[in-house]
Design a protein around this motif. Structure first.
Motif, PDB file in Angstrom:
ATOM      1  N   GLU A 269      27.061  -6.957  10.611  1.00 45.23           N
ATOM      2  CA  GLU A 269      26.405  -6.317  11.748  1.00 45.23           C
ATOM      3  C   GLU A 269      26.987  -4.934  12.030  1.00 45.23           C
ATOM      4  N   GLN A 270      28.295  -4.781  11.839  1.00 38.38           N
ATOM      5  CA  GLN A 270      28.917  -3.479  12.078  1.00 38.38           C
ATOM      6  C   GLN A 270      28.478  -2.466  11.030  1.00 38.38           C
ATOM      7  N   ILE A 271      28.333  -2.893   9.805  1.00 41.26           N
ATOM      8  CA  ILE A 271      27.887  -1.997   8.735  1.00 41.26           C
ATOM      9  C   ILE A 271      26.475  -1.495   9.037  1.00 41.26           C
ATOM     10  N   VAL A 272      25.617  -2.400   9.461  1.00 34.82           N
ATOM     11  CA  VAL A 272      24.241  -2.043   9.799  1.00 34.82           C
ATOM     12  C   VAL A 272      24.208  -1.113  11.004  1.00 34.82           C
ATOM     13  N   GLU A 273      25.028  -1.408  12.014  1.00 35.61           N
ATOM     14  CA  GLU A 273      25.042  -0.571  13.218  1.00 35.61           C
ATOM     15  C   GLU A 273      25.488   0.848  12.887  1.00 35.61           C
ATOM     16  N   LEU A 274      26.500   0.971  12.025  1.00 39.36           N
ATOM     17  CA  LEU A 274      26.943   2.303  11.613  1.00 39.36           C
ATOM     18  C   LEU A 274      25.822   3.029  10.879  1.00 39.36           C
ATOM     19  N   ALA A 275      25.114   2.327  10.027  1.00 39.42           N
ATOM     20  CA  ALA A 275      23.982   2.918   9.306  1.00 39.42           C
ATOM     21  C   ALA A 275      22.927   3.430  10.273  1.00 39.42           C
ATOM     22  N   ASN A 276      22.663   2.665  11.298  1.00 37.87           N
ATOM     23  CA  ASN A 276      21.625   3.053  12.259  1.00 37.87           C
ATOM     24  C   ASN A 276      22.021   4.294  13.055  1.00 37.87           C
ATOM     25  N   TYR A 277      23.301   4.455  13.327  1.00 37.60           N
ATOM     26  CA  TYR A 277      23.741   5.681  14.009  1.00 37.60           C
ATOM     27  C   TYR A 277      23.545   6.891  13.112  1.00 37.60           C
ATOM     28  N   TYR A 278      23.934   6.771  11.834  1.00 34.63           N
ATOM     29  CA  TYR A 278      23.805   7.914  10.928  1.00 34.63           C
ATOM     30  C   TYR A 278      22.350   8.295  10.691  1.00 34.63           C
ATOM     31  N   SER A 279      21.465   7.320  10.700  1.00 32.42           N
ATOM     32  CA  SER A 279      20.064   7.619  10.402  1.00 32.42           C
ATOM     33  C   SER A 279      19.219   7.827  11.651  1.00 32.42           C
TER      34      SER A 279
END
Length: 668
Positions: A269-279
């Protein structure tokens, strides 16, 4: 009272503009931040505020010293300088230039301090060290990706929608950036922290990620893989400004969420959340720290994070970018180096310097001059470094204090502080050129580094130094300012000037210094150098060791390496070396907070006091670097001479250790 505008010459991201106050008797009484400077805004750290204590410290070296038997005896400057020249000449006659070692680092960054390198080049060249104890892996990485180093102006942080502190602890290493982060957050920006250890800004953060040490490249590549899979990347930016994307996509298949979860010890979930911030919450400013590239795969870590920023179009735009450093000043003042005079070349590695000295043959090292560096305290494998210095017939050290390295010297020359001399300051993290006037007269019987090398050059009749004096050296050294449309007179009048060609937004035109002219996911230069052409995850060296804790030797907010501990204010606030440990791990080991413990591995042990910190990974021990050997807490005693895969840099954080209570008989 008289107030002088100056700047801090330390090897630090802050590059703080300062004001120095001198009283009627000519004594420096106060140092503070310059409120008119667009970065400093009146702020500076406690280290700079303690400068008057450093200048007038009774611990300062006051006269030249020469070792007679086991003791140092005071000597005149003429005797000490003559002795140095005589010994150098004898070594050259018998063994040649390469039997002389010059070791210098970033202890002082003022412009004319580089005359030390110019001196040894004018001598014809000697053995010198190459590589980096600090940030070399990341430099190599950004050269592959961008073709060089460039970063946004610090003020551009205000325009970010997301700020990612990836391994950077700004409260310790760049506190003047906090003002701009706070301003951005007042406008609605989100703060992301990626760090295995506590940074002090967690309460402000929207997302906190604590990966296993040395796995940040896998995290960044996992984020990239998710973005490509979900088609959340910036295809327009990638197509227009990037090279090698199709090959990059292929390697991302190895970095699934489940694979990265296992490598990094993080929930998906943290990996996905970080991805969503960058994109999805752009523009994103990424401030890179230097600890995250101090592992075996350190260069690939920086390449992977660079790739994430490029993939999401967070490069070349206001409020975006990847901040690591800038090379805008690197070649500007090369005139002072006399590089055309070099006939003899031999390079040792900064990380394995001790081993290289001991292994040197044809010729062996017979004479060493060390300045702007404290190799006994700041280089891995301290025991071996002592053995190496002991093997050299003559060791000369130039310093302010009796450091661990100075204690190993045969001749010690006391130098001035930057308040006692005139100079110009530039560094790799600021676009500003600072004029630093002489604020006070030299105290004790000290001389500047520049005067020392000018005197040595005069005695040895080195041609390139003809006509140079301590009075005209600086004016000659700054002549390259004319090439960027600045005069020395203008700089002196204004106090500081921004480099006219320094960008506020790096790579804004989408023009890079790579062979393709684009950002390179796939680097043929890297491939030619024997590196992976694409960023990859490399397992840390420490992963193969049996000890239970990753050992990280962080920078202290109270010192820069071994500097500043001599100030009474700093000594009072930070009186002893510490190890930070998660309280649950301490309880499991039967360790009480504040008690003396040993941190140990196969290389040895250090004694430190336990400090509990619950905002950190349980599988790490965090020890402050830079303590003198006398404290018994110098972490380099138990750090191996590991080198990164690129950039010839020290993998200082790629180590493991254990911790135990100190037994009753060992507490003294």
């Amino acid at each position: 009272m008289k107030v002088y505008r100056t700047a801090c010459p330390r090897d630090c991201l802050g590059a703080c503009a300062l004001k120095a106050t001198v009283d009627e008797s000519g004594r420096l009484v106060k140092v503070q931040g310059d409120e008119d400077h667009p970065w400093t805004r009146g702020f500076t750290c406690i280290k700079a505020k303690s400068y008057p204590e450093i200048v007038y410290s009774e611990k300062r070296l006051k006269k030249p010293l020469i070792k007679m038997g086991e003791e140092f005896k005071e000597a005149s400057w003429d005797y000490a300088l003559d002795e140095i020249c005589n010994r150098m000449q004898k070594v050259i006659e018998e063994y040649g230039n390469l039997a002389i070692l010059h070791e210098s680092s970033g202890g002082s960054e003022a412009l004319t301090k580089n005359i030390d390198r110019g001196f040894f080049n004018a001598l014809g060249g000697v053995t010198v060290s190459e590589g980096s104890l600090c940030w070399g892996a990341g430099i190599a990485a950004q050269k592959y990706d961008f073709g060089g180093l460039s970063e946004n102006d610090l003020t551009e942080i205000e325009n970010a929608a997301t700020i990612v502190l990836w391994g950077r602890n700004i409260l310790s290493t760049q506190p003047n950036a906090f003002y701009f982060i706070k301003k951005a957050m007042e406008k609605g920006a989100k703060l992301i922290i990626v760090n295995p250890f506590y940074t002090g800004l967690e309460k402000m953060a929207s997302l906190i990620i604590r990966p296993k040490p040395g796995t940040d490249s896998a995290l960044a590549l996992g984020v990239c893989a998710y973005l490509v899979e979900k088609n959340l990347f910036d295809g327009e930016y990638v197509n227009k400004f990037c090279y090698g994307f199709e090959k990059f996509k292929e390697i991302l298949k190895d970095y699934t969420l489940s694979a990265v979860e296992e490598i990094c010890g993080l929930p998906q979930e943290q990996i996905v959340e970080l991805a969503n911030y960058y994109s999805g919450n752009k523009p994103v400013t990424t401030l890179l720290g230097y600890g995250l590239q101090r592992y075996r795969g350190g260069g690939n870590t920086i390449r992977a994070i660079d790739a994430l920023s490029a993939l999401t179009g967070n490069i070349g735009k206001r409020g975006a970018g990847v901040s690591y450093g800038s090379d805008i000043f690197w070649n500007l003042f090369s005139n002072i180096l006399f590089e055309g005079e070099v006939k003899f070349k031999r390079h040792f590695n900064k990380t394995s310097l001790a081993r290289d000295i001991l292994n040197s043959q044809d010729p062996p090292i017979k004479f060493a001059l060390i300045n702007r560096a404290n190799v006994m305290a700041n280089t891995p494998n301290v025991k071996l470094m002592k053995e190496a210095l002991d093997s050299i017939d003559t060791v000369v050290v130039i310093d302010l204090f009796m450091t661990d390295t100075a204690k190993q010297a045969d001749i010690i020359l006391p130098c001035t502080t930057f308040f006692e001399e005139e100079n110009v300051k530039v560094n790799s993290w600021s676009p500003y050129i600072y004029y630093c006037p002489k604020v006070i007269d030299p105290i004790f019987d000290c001389r500047s580094d520049e005067e020392i090398f000018l005197e040595l050059a005069k005695r040895l009749n080195l041609g390139p130094f003809n006509g140079l004096t301590k009075e005209n050296l600086l004016e000659w050294a700054v002549k390259p300012l004319q090439s960027i449309g600045l005069s020395f007179a203008e700089l002196k009048e204004k106090g500081y000037v921004r480099h006219p060609f320094a960008p506020y937004v790096a790579w804004q035109e989408g023009k890079f210094r790579t062979p393709s002219g684009k950002f390179e996911f796939y680097s043929k230069r890297a491939e030619r150098d024997g590196q992976s052409p694409l960023p990859v995850y490399l397992k840390p060296y420490a992963k193969e060791k049996d000890y239970p804790y990753y050992l990280i030797s962080m920078h202290s907010k109270f010192r820069i390496h071994t500097q500043f501990q001599q100030a009474k204010t700093i000594e009072k606030i930070n009186p002893f070396p510490k190890v930070f440990i998660h309280p649950e791990e301490a309880e499991r080991k039967g360790i009480l907070e504040g008690e003396m413990v040993e941190v140990f591995n196969e290389k040895g042990k250090i004694k430190v006091r336990a400090v509990f910190e619950e905002n950190m990974r349980r599988d790490i021990l965090m020890v402050e670097s830079g303590w003198e050997l006398e404290s018994e807490g110098n972490v380099n005693i138990i750090i191996e001479e590991n080198i990164t895969e690129m950039g010839n840099s020290a993998a200082l954080y790629d180590e493991k250790a254990d911790i135990r209570k100190v037994t009753a008989g060992d507490k003294n």
